[in-house]
Design a protein around this motif. Sequence first.
Motif, PDB file in Angstrom:
ATOM      1  N   GLU A  67       5.994   2.225  -1.271  1.00 33.52           N
ATOM      2  CA  GLU A  67       4.934   1.242  -1.047  1.00 33.52           C
ATOM      3  C   GLU A  67       5.451   0.308   0.039  1.00 33.52           C
ATOM      4  O   GLU A  67       6.624  -0.098   0.020  1.00 33.52           O
ATOM      5  CB  GLU A  67       4.635   0.449  -2.318  1.00 33.52           C
ATOM      6  CG  GLU A  67       3.935   1.269  -3.362  1.00 33.52           C
ATOM      7  CD  GLU A  67       3.534   0.436  -4.560  1.00 33.52           C
ATOM      8  OE1 GLU A  67       3.580  -0.805  -4.499  1.00 33.52           O
ATOM      9  OE2 GLU A  67       3.173   1.047  -5.576  1.00 33.52           O
ATOM     10  N   ILE A  68       4.587  -0.020   0.998  1.00 32.13           N
ATOM     11  CA  ILE A  68       5.009  -0.880   2.092  1.00 32.13           C
ATOM     12  C   ILE A  68       4.005  -2.010   2.307  1.00 32.13           C
ATOM     13  O   ILE A  68       2.832  -1.894   1.963  1.00 32.13           O
ATOM     14  CB  ILE A  68       5.202  -0.098   3.413  1.00 32.13           C
ATOM     15  CG1 ILE A  68       3.869   0.441   3.936  1.00 32.13           C
ATOM     16  CG2 ILE A  68       6.225   1.018   3.233  1.00 32.13           C
ATOM     17  CD1 ILE A  68       3.939   0.965   5.365  1.00 32.13           C
ATOM     18  N   ALA A  69       4.503  -3.082   2.872  1.00 27.97           N
ATOM     19  CA  ALA A  69       3.662  -4.191   3.331  1.00 27.97           C
ATOM     20  C   ALA A  69       4.221  -4.616   4.688  1.00 27.97           C
ATOM     21  O   ALA A  69       5.404  -4.939   4.800  1.00 27.97           O
ATOM     22  CB  ALA A  69       3.698  -5.357   2.347  1.00 27.97           C
ATOM     23  N   GLU A  70       3.378  -4.566   5.715  1.00 23.53           N
ATOM     24  CA  GLU A  70       3.818  -4.957   7.057  1.00 23.53           C
ATOM     25  C   GLU A  70       3.423  -6.410   7.289  1.00 23.53           C
ATOM     26  O   GLU A  70       2.282  -6.796   7.034  1.00 23.53           O
ATOM     27  CB  GLU A  70       3.186  -4.046   8.099  1.00 23.53           C
ATOM     28  CG  GLU A  70       3.645  -2.607   7.945  1.00 23.53           C
ATOM     29  CD  GLU A  70       3.142  -1.697   9.047  1.00 23.53           C
ATOM     30  OE1 GLU A  70       3.478  -1.951  10.219  1.00 23.53           O
ATOM     31  OE2 GLU A  70       2.418  -0.747   8.711  1.00 23.53           O
ATOM     32  N   ARG A 130       0.860  -1.182   0.000  1.00 26.11           N
ATOM     33  CA  ARG A 130       0.000   0.000   0.000  1.00 26.11           C
ATOM     34  C   ARG A 130       0.897   1.232   0.000  1.00 26.11           C
ATOM     35  O   ARG A 130       2.048   1.190   0.458  1.00 26.11           O
ATOM     36  CB  ARG A 130      -0.914   0.000   1.224  1.00 26.11           C
ATOM     37  CG  ARG A 130      -0.184   0.031   2.545  1.00 26.11           C
ATOM     38  CD  ARG A 130      -1.142   0.035   3.740  1.00 26.11           C
ATOM     39  NE  ARG A 130      -0.460  -0.178   4.988  1.00 26.11           N
ATOM     40  CZ  ARG A 130       0.196   0.761   5.677  1.00 26.11           C
ATOM     41  NH1 ARG A 130       0.264   1.980   5.215  1.00 26.11           N
ATOM     42  NH2 ARG A 130       0.785   0.468   6.827  1.00 26.11           N
ATOM     43  N   ALA A 131       0.355   2.314  -0.523  1.00 24.25           N
ATOM     44  CA  ALA A 131       1.111   3.570  -0.573  1.00 24.25           C
ATOM     45  C   ALA A 131       1.320   4.092   0.844  1.00 24.25           C
ATOM     46  O   ALA A 131       0.443   3.973   1.703  1.00 24.25           O
ATOM     47  CB  ALA A 131       0.364   4.587  -1.416  1.00 24.25           C
ATOM     48  N   HIS A 132       2.485   4.673   1.080  1.00 21.68           N
ATOM     49  CA  HIS A 132       2.821   5.282   2.360  1.00 21.68           C
ATOM     50  C   HIS A 132       3.292   6.714   2.096  1.00 21.68           C
ATOM     51  O   HIS A 132       3.880   6.978   1.049  1.00 21.68           O
ATOM     52  CB  HIS A 132       3.908   4.464   3.059  1.00 21.68           C
ATOM     53  CG  HIS A 132       4.181   4.904   4.460  1.00 21.68           C
ATOM     54  ND1 HIS A 132       5.119   5.857   4.769  1.00 21.68           N
ATOM     55  CD2 HIS A 132       3.625   4.521   5.629  1.00 21.68           C
ATOM     56  CE1 HIS A 132       5.134   6.038   6.081  1.00 21.68           C
ATOM     57  NE2 HIS A 132       4.239   5.249   6.629  1.00 21.68           N
ATOM     58  N   PRO A 188       8.952  -9.234  12.966  1.00 18.40           N
ATOM     59  CA  PRO A 188       8.158  -8.174  12.333  1.00 18.40           C
ATOM     60  C   PRO A 188       9.011  -7.396  11.319  1.00 18.40           C
ATOM     61  O   PRO A 188      10.121  -6.972  11.640  1.00 18.40           O
ATOM     62  CB  PRO A 188       7.733  -7.281  13.497  1.00 18.40           C
ATOM     63  CG  PRO A 188       8.673  -7.590  14.605  1.00 18.40           C
ATOM     64  CD  PRO A 188       9.220  -8.964  14.372  1.00 18.40           C
ATOM     65  N   VAL A 189       8.476  -7.259  10.117  1.00 17.19           N
ATOM     66  CA  VAL A 189       9.194  -6.549   9.067  1.00 17.19           C
ATOM     67  C   VAL A 189       8.248  -5.621   8.323  1.00 17.19           C
ATOM     68  O   VAL A 189       7.041  -5.851   8.270  1.00 17.19           O
ATOM     69  CB  VAL A 189       9.873  -7.496   8.045  1.00 17.19           C
ATOM     70  CG1 VAL A 189      10.880  -8.405   8.705  1.00 17.19           C
ATOM     71  CG2 VAL A 189       8.852  -8.290   7.273  1.00 17.19           C
ATOM     72  N   ILE A 190       8.835  -4.598   7.753  1.00 16.80           N
ATOM     73  CA  ILE A 190       8.141  -3.759   6.791  1.00 16.80           C
ATOM     74  C   ILE A 190       8.876  -3.962   5.470  1.00 16.80           C
ATOM     75  O   ILE A 190      10.076  -3.664   5.366  1.00 16.80           O
ATOM     76  CB  ILE A 190       8.151  -2.275   7.195  1.00 16.80           C
ATOM     77  CG1 ILE A 190       7.476  -2.089   8.557  1.00 16.80           C
ATOM     78  CG2 ILE A 190       7.456  -1.429   6.131  1.00 16.80           C
ATOM     79  CD1 ILE A 190       7.605  -0.694   9.122  1.00 16.80           C
ATOM     80  N   LEU A 191       8.171  -4.515   4.502  1.00 14.22           N
ATOM     81  CA  LEU A 191       8.712  -4.661   3.162  1.00 14.22           C
ATOM     82  C   LEU A 191       8.536  -3.325   2.459  1.00 14.22           C
ATOM     83  O   LEU A 191       7.463  -2.719   2.534  1.00 14.22           O
ATOM     84  CB  LEU A 191       7.979  -5.768   2.405  1.00 14.22           C
ATOM     85  CG  LEU A 191       8.005  -7.151   3.069  1.00 14.22           C
ATOM     86  CD1 LEU A 191       7.094  -8.118   2.325  1.00 14.22           C
ATOM     87  CD2 LEU A 191       9.427  -7.692   3.133  1.00 14.22           C
ATOM     88  N   VAL A 192       9.572  -2.868   1.774  1.00 18.37           N
ATOM     89  CA  VAL A 192       9.582  -1.510   1.233  1.00 18.37           C
ATOM     90  C   VAL A 192       9.984  -1.508  -0.239  1.00 18.37           C
ATOM     91  O   VAL A 192      10.982  -2.128  -0.612  1.00 18.37           O
ATOM     92  CB  VAL A 192      10.585  -0.615   2.007  1.00 18.37           C
ATOM     93  CG1 VAL A 192      10.591   0.810   1.473  1.00 18.37           C
ATOM     94  CG2 VAL A 192      10.311  -0.640   3.499  1.00 18.37           C
ATOM     95  N   LYS A 193       9.200  -0.777  -1.042  1.00 14.67           N
ATOM     96  CA  LYS A 193       9.567  -0.489  -2.430  1.00 14.67           C
ATOM     97  C   LYS A 193       9.477   1.027  -2.612  1.00 14.67           C
ATOM     98  O   LYS A 193       8.373   1.568  -2.685  1.00 14.67           O
ATOM     99  CB  LYS A 193       8.620  -1.184  -3.417  1.00 14.67           C
ATOM    100  CG  LYS A 193       8.681  -2.688  -3.359  1.00 14.67           C
ATOM    101  CD  LYS A 193       7.963  -3.367  -4.520  1.00 14.67           C
ATOM    102  CE  LYS A 193       6.504  -3.036  -4.605  1.00 14.67           C
ATOM    103  NZ  LYS A 193       5.807  -3.788  -5.684  1.00 14.67           N
ATOM    104  N   PRO A 194      10.637   1.721  -2.620  1.00 21.44           N
ATOM    105  CA  PRO A 194      10.591   3.170  -2.835  1.00 21.44           C
ATOM    106  C   PRO A 194       9.900   3.494  -4.158  1.00 21.44           C
ATOM    107  O   PRO A 194      10.112   2.804  -5.159  1.00 21.44           O
ATOM    108  CB  PRO A 194      12.066   3.576  -2.877  1.00 21.44           C
ATOM    109  CG  PRO A 194      12.771   2.484  -2.116  1.00 21.44           C
ATOM    110  CD  PRO A 194      12.004   1.233  -2.431  1.00 21.44           C
ATOM    111  N   ARG A 195       9.072   4.533  -4.157  1.00 17.42           N
ATOM    112  CA  ARG A 195       8.355   4.926  -5.382  1.00 17.42           C
ATOM    113  C   ARG A 195       9.088   6.029  -6.136  1.00 17.42           C
ATOM    114  O   ARG A 195       8.600   6.531  -7.145  1.00 17.42           O
ATOM    115  CB  ARG A 195       6.928   5.376  -5.044  1.00 17.42           C
ATOM    116  CG  ARG A 195       6.076   4.284  -4.448  1.00 17.42           C
ATOM    117  CD  ARG A 195       6.096   2.975  -5.217  1.00 17.42           C
ATOM    118  NE  ARG A 195       5.511   3.101  -6.542  1.00 17.42           N
ATOM    119  CZ  ARG A 195       5.632   2.207  -7.513  1.00 17.42           C
ATOM    120  NH1 ARG A 195       6.331   1.123  -7.322  1.00 17.42           N
ATOM    121  NH2 ARG A 195       5.069   2.402  -8.672  1.00 17.42           N
TER     122      ARG A 195
END
Length: 191
Positions: free
Chosen positions: A48-51, A41-43, A58-65
């Motif tokens: 874009e992140i997925a927790e 989801r957009a942050h 616990p991780v936050i997956l991150v794709k910089p936009r």
Amino acid sequence: MTERWLVVGLGNPGPKYAGNRHNAGFMVVDALAAAEHERFRAHRSNAEIAETRLDGVPVILVKPRTFMNLSGGPVASLARFHKVPTERIIVVHDELDVDYGALKLKEGGGAGGHNGLKSLTASLSGPGYLRVRFGVGRPPGRMDPAAYVLRDFAGPERAELDLNVERAADAVRTILAEGLGRAQNIYHSAA
């Protein structure tokens, strides 16, 4: 309670770049999210992140936009917001100096001409993050490396791409569950 990590995939946003060698990092975090049935989801950090939890961590997956060369800003913003220190950030990225199909895992180091890593190191005030270097190999002949990484994986590479993405995702899981040293023993230099 186990402390939270950021797992960052580097790439360029948009369908035009989706199959590029430069997007290997995005492919790996996408695979991690899919395995956990999570959606990005957009942050407000411009990522874009997925927790989720990977093997209980616990991780936050991150794709910089942003585009690759500006990846550091969104990652640093997320790290500050979630109070995640640099040593609990894993960055998955394409690597020209590693043969296709091989992985190299390390902590810190130079950017080696990789503009995404340069941006991260500058924004995080140092190179102390962990790296999963996804080998894409050197360009053929005299092809410009910048043009090479912005091309899709070639036919023979595509045949093994899903397996290589899964191996890189497994390497991330091993770092989280058992540490960098153990992950290096299993995955480092494997072809």
